[in-house]
Design a protein around this motif. Structure first.
Motif, short mmCIF file in Angstrom:
data_model
loop_
_atom_site.label_atom_id
_atom_site.label_comp_id
_atom_site.label_asym_id
_atom_site.label_seq_id
_atom_site.Cartn_x
_atom_site.Cartn_y
_atom_site.Cartn_z
N ASN A 112 0.83 -1.22 0.00
CA ASN A 112 0.00 0.00 0.00
C ASN A 112 0.86 1.26 0.00
N TRP A 113 1.98 1.20 0.73
CA TRP A 113 2.88 2.36 0.77
C TRP A 113 3.51 2.58 -0.61
N MET A 114 3.88 1.46 -1.27
CA MET A 114 4.44 1.56 -2.63
C MET A 114 3.42 2.22 -3.57
N LYS A 116 1.04 4.22 -2.68
CA LYS A 116 0.95 5.65 -2.34
C LYS A 116 2.12 6.40 -2.98
N MET A 117 3.28 5.73 -3.02
CA MET A 117 4.45 6.38 -3.62
C MET A 117 4.23 6.61 -5.12
N VAL A 118 3.68 5.60 -5.81
CA VAL A 118 3.50 5.81 -7.26
C VAL A 118 2.34 6.77 -7.57
N HIS A 119 1.60 7.13 -6.52
CA HIS A 119 0.61 8.22 -6.65
C HIS A 119 1.24 9.54 -6.21
N ALA A 120 2.59 9.55 -6.09
CA ALA A 120 3.32 10.74 -5.63
C ALA A 120 2.78 11.24 -4.29
N PHE A 121 2.42 10.26 -3.43
CA PHE A 121 1.96 10.57 -2.07
C PHE A 121 0.77 11.54 -2.08
N ALA A 167 10.86 7.19 -8.63
CA ALA A 167 9.91 6.07 -8.76
C ALA A 167 8.80 6.33 -9.78
N LEU A 168 8.47 7.61 -9.98
CA LEU A 168 7.37 7.90 -10.91
C LEU A 168 7.78 7.68 -12.36
N LEU A 169 9.08 7.51 -12.57
CA LEU A 169 9.57 7.42 -13.96
C LEU A 169 10.09 6.02 -14.29
#
Ligand SMILES: Cc1cc2nc3c(=O)[nH]c(=O)nc-3n(C[C@H](O)[C@H](O)[C@H](O)COP(=O)(O)O)c2cc1C
Length: 223
Positions: A112-114, A116-121, A167-169
């Protein structure tokens, strides 16, 4: 904001309020940030600013890639860290998980945290810093780093927080497809930007820095 205070108080923000950043503010930030120096004044940076539906669509597309287990394929891949660098990476992860109450074996919370990270928090806006393939090289990357730090510092002036994010890229072709950018534009880094949710536990993290005595060699400097 005073310079020393800005440099000392900037930290990666990993929880945001849903309020979008006004376009006029983003313009001001970029106008000042692009005063950054660059080799031969080449100014190799270009920016794709995301918000609204495009950003929502991109989030879903990146999430889909992650969930499908697709192999990341960054334009500028990072070598896996080893030695002291890996140790620092582990310390960062441990500190974040502690603040978030995520246990070592808690796979579901980690996933879930990952996500959230790919949603740029949940940042309402993201700035993608890119360069044309014609000028793409390590030195241009350095120049893009300078402008990125300026963006992170300028954001503070407007009460905004940022998180510089690789991570977004992980899936640059997906980003290019959804944002309609040609394959000649190479994606260097993404910067999440928005109003910080200061109650969010991860935003309490103050990361360590190595002491100068371990990273500086003085030569001929006596006083
Ligand atoms: C090039 C670069 C890539 C980064 N990528 C990510 C990322 O993908 N996810 C993330 O949560 N933080 C990312 N960060 C933030 C770092 O983890 C953070 O800067 C570091 O832990 C130091 O913490 P501070 O920014 O709070 O001082 C990145 C930072 C940089 C400079």
């Amino acid at each position: 904001m005073e310079l020393i205070k800005a440099i000392n108080s900037r930290r990666s923000i990993r929880g945001y309020k849903s309020l979008p950043v006004p376009k006029a503010t983003l313009i001001k930030i970029l106008e000042i940030a692009t005063r950054a120096p660059s080799a031969l004044n080449s100014q190799p940076w270009e920016f794709i600013i995301l918000g609204g539906t495009v950003w929502d669509n991109l989030k879903l597309a990146i999430e889909e890639q992650y969930k499908s287990g697709a192999t990341p394929n960054r334009d500028f891949p990072m070598k896996p860290l080893t030695g002291v660098y890996r140790q620092r990476q582990v310390e960062l992860g441990v500190s974040l998980y502690q603040l978030l109450g995520i246990g070592r074996e808690d796979t579901e919370k980690k996933t879930n945290w990952m996500l959230k990270m790919v949603h740029a928090f949940d940042a309402p806006n993201v700035i993608i810093v890119s360069m044309d393939e014609e000028i793409s090289c390590d030195q241009s990357m350095f120049n893009l780093g300078l402008v990125s730090q300026n963006i992170a510092l300028m954001a503070l002036e407007y009460g905004l927080g940022t998180c510089i994010m690789g991570a977004l890229l992980d899936y640059p072709d997906i980003v290019r497809k959804i944002t309609d950018i040609p394959s000649s534009k190479k994606l260097a880094i993404a910067i999440a930007i928005g109003y910080p949710d200061l109650d969010f536990p991860a935003n309490k993290l103050i990361t360590e820095r190595e002491s100068l005595e371990n990273i500086v060699t003085w030569q001929g400097v006596d006083q």
